[in-house]
Design a protein around this motif. Structure first.
Motif, PDB file in Angstrom:
ATOM      1  N   ALA A 199     -15.150  30.076 -13.271  1.00  0.00           N
ATOM      2  CA  ALA A 199     -16.218  28.789 -12.281  1.00  0.00           C
ATOM      3  C   ALA A 199     -16.727  29.304 -10.966  1.00  0.00           C
ATOM      4  N   ALA A 200     -15.562  29.891 -10.388  1.00  0.00           N
ATOM      5  CA  ALA A 200     -15.767  30.589  -9.007  1.00  0.00           C
ATOM      6  C   ALA A 200     -17.169  31.514  -9.004  1.00  0.00           C
ATOM      7  N   THR A 205     -17.232  25.304  -6.280  1.00  0.00           N
ATOM      8  CA  THR A 205     -16.479  25.338  -5.473  1.00  0.00           C
ATOM      9  C   THR A 205     -14.928  25.041  -5.944  1.00  0.00           C
ATOM     10  N   PRO A 206     -13.926  25.056  -5.130  1.00  0.00           N
ATOM     11  CA  PRO A 206     -12.494  25.137  -5.658  1.00  0.00           C
ATOM     12  C   PRO A 206     -12.251  23.561  -6.091  1.00  0.00           C
ATOM     13  N   ALA A 209     -14.087  23.002  -9.473  1.00  0.00           N
ATOM     14  CA  ALA A 209     -13.338  23.695 -10.428  1.00  0.00           C
ATOM     15  C   ALA A 209     -12.027  22.686 -10.981  1.00  0.00           C
ATOM     16  N   PHE A 210     -11.472  22.274  -9.897  1.00  0.00           N
ATOM     17  CA  PHE A 210     -10.311  21.390 -10.018  1.00  0.00           C
ATOM     18  C   PHE A 210     -10.575  20.228 -10.792  1.00  0.00           C
ATOM     19  N   ARG A 211     -11.846  19.557 -10.446  1.00  0.00           N
ATOM     20  CA  ARG A 211     -12.370  18.467 -11.142  1.00  0.00           C
ATOM     21  C   ARG A 211     -12.910  18.497 -12.491  1.00  0.00           C
TER      22      ARG A 211
END
Length: 296
Positions: A199-200, A205-206, A209-211
């Motif tokens: 994803a990065a 964005t971090p 990617a978390f969401r």
């Protein structure tokens, strides 16, 4: 070769089945029978549901009055709703606190993970009752928290925490937070880190990617942890009794009062049966996602 697989499987399944039969199904059957009886001034304090007539015929002397009484007396409805509300918001706070903790532990080095998990599990090495008493020593009017705040000059009089709803919430969160952290850690630790790296590389964005990756994949752990906190918190008795005030009318205290205060076992049994039926849905959801997690 699968010969003998079924007998061996039954040897593994039989002990927990016997345990559930003896310590759950049999007491549940007795409680279910008592819920259809009437209160009586003898020992035990209820009438017989199954009665043999003089001509040796079996007569069923059951009544639904106890269940109708639950619907007409608002005390039980208030207790059920208060218990559900308290457990729900306590579970949300445990999730808000436990998710970052579990995520940090899952992303820590292996050696550090062991130490952090040990810290999370340390409360289980002491008695549950002792932990609640220890919390009472911290939040009471002359406890550690008020003493420190008064000494630092941050407050001019002790904070009133004991015998309030806040004390009950603090007790539930303090006692059940590890039940939220451990299932979340088990789920987050299994996530493939290369997904976040991919994803990065694609410009995510971090936070995004978390969401889009971490949070959806951790839903089974979120549900399992939430059920492990919510289900016992709904029927909690010790924490409201020691930390809560007279307005903390949770269903566990109502059951205690009916059984040992009013000695009305039929009504108490009806309350417990209705309470169990109320929890069937959350328990089924927890079992479903727990099986899915184990299969994964």
């Amino acid at each position: 070769m699968k010969t003998g697989g079924t007998p061996r499987r039954w040897l593994i399944i039989l002990p927990p089945l016997v345990f559930l039969l003896v310590f759950f199904l049999v007491p549940f059957a007795f409680a279910f029978k008592i819920s259809f009886a009437e209160a009586a001034a003898h020992v035990p304090p209820f009438t017989d549901v199954l009665v043999f007539t003089p001509d040796h015929h079996l007569k069923i002397a059951a009544t639904l009055a106890n269940y109708r009484y639950l619907l007409t007396d608002e005390v039980y409805g208030v207790a059920y709703l208060f218990s559900l509300r308290t457990a729900f918001f306590a579970t949300l706070v445990c999730l808000a606190l436990g998710y970052p903790m579990a995520y940090a532990i899952a992303r820590a080095p292996r050696a550090t993970q062991s130490v952090l998990l040990l810290v999370i599990m340390l409360p289980f090495w002491t008695s549950f009752l002792l932990r609640v008493y220890a919390l009472e020593g911290i939040i009471r009017d002359n406890g550690l928290l008020n003493t420190v705040l008064l000494h630092l000059g941050l407050i001019h009089e002790p904070l009133r925490i004991m015998r309030t709803n806040l004390a009950v919430y603090l007790g539930i969160i303090y006692s059940y937070l590890p039940f939220m952290v451990l299932p979340l850690f088990a789920t987050l630790e299994k996530l493939d880190p290369t997904l976040l790296e991919a994803a990065a590389d694609l410009g995510s964005t971090p936070w995004r990617a978390f969401r889009d990756i971490t949070l959806p994949l951790s839903v089974p752990g979120v549900i399992a942890g939430s059920m492990l906190v919510f289900i016992p918190a709904v029927g909690e008795f010790v924490i409201p009794s020691l930390l809560g005030g007279p307005n903390n009318l949770m269903i566990g205290r109502v059951l205690w009062d009916e059984f040992f205060g009013n000695h009305d076992w039929p009504v108490a049994a009806a309350v417990s049966i209705a309470f169990l039926l109320l929890l069937v849905g959350p328990i089924a959801i927890y079992q479903y996602y727990n099986v899915r997690q184990l299969e994964a």
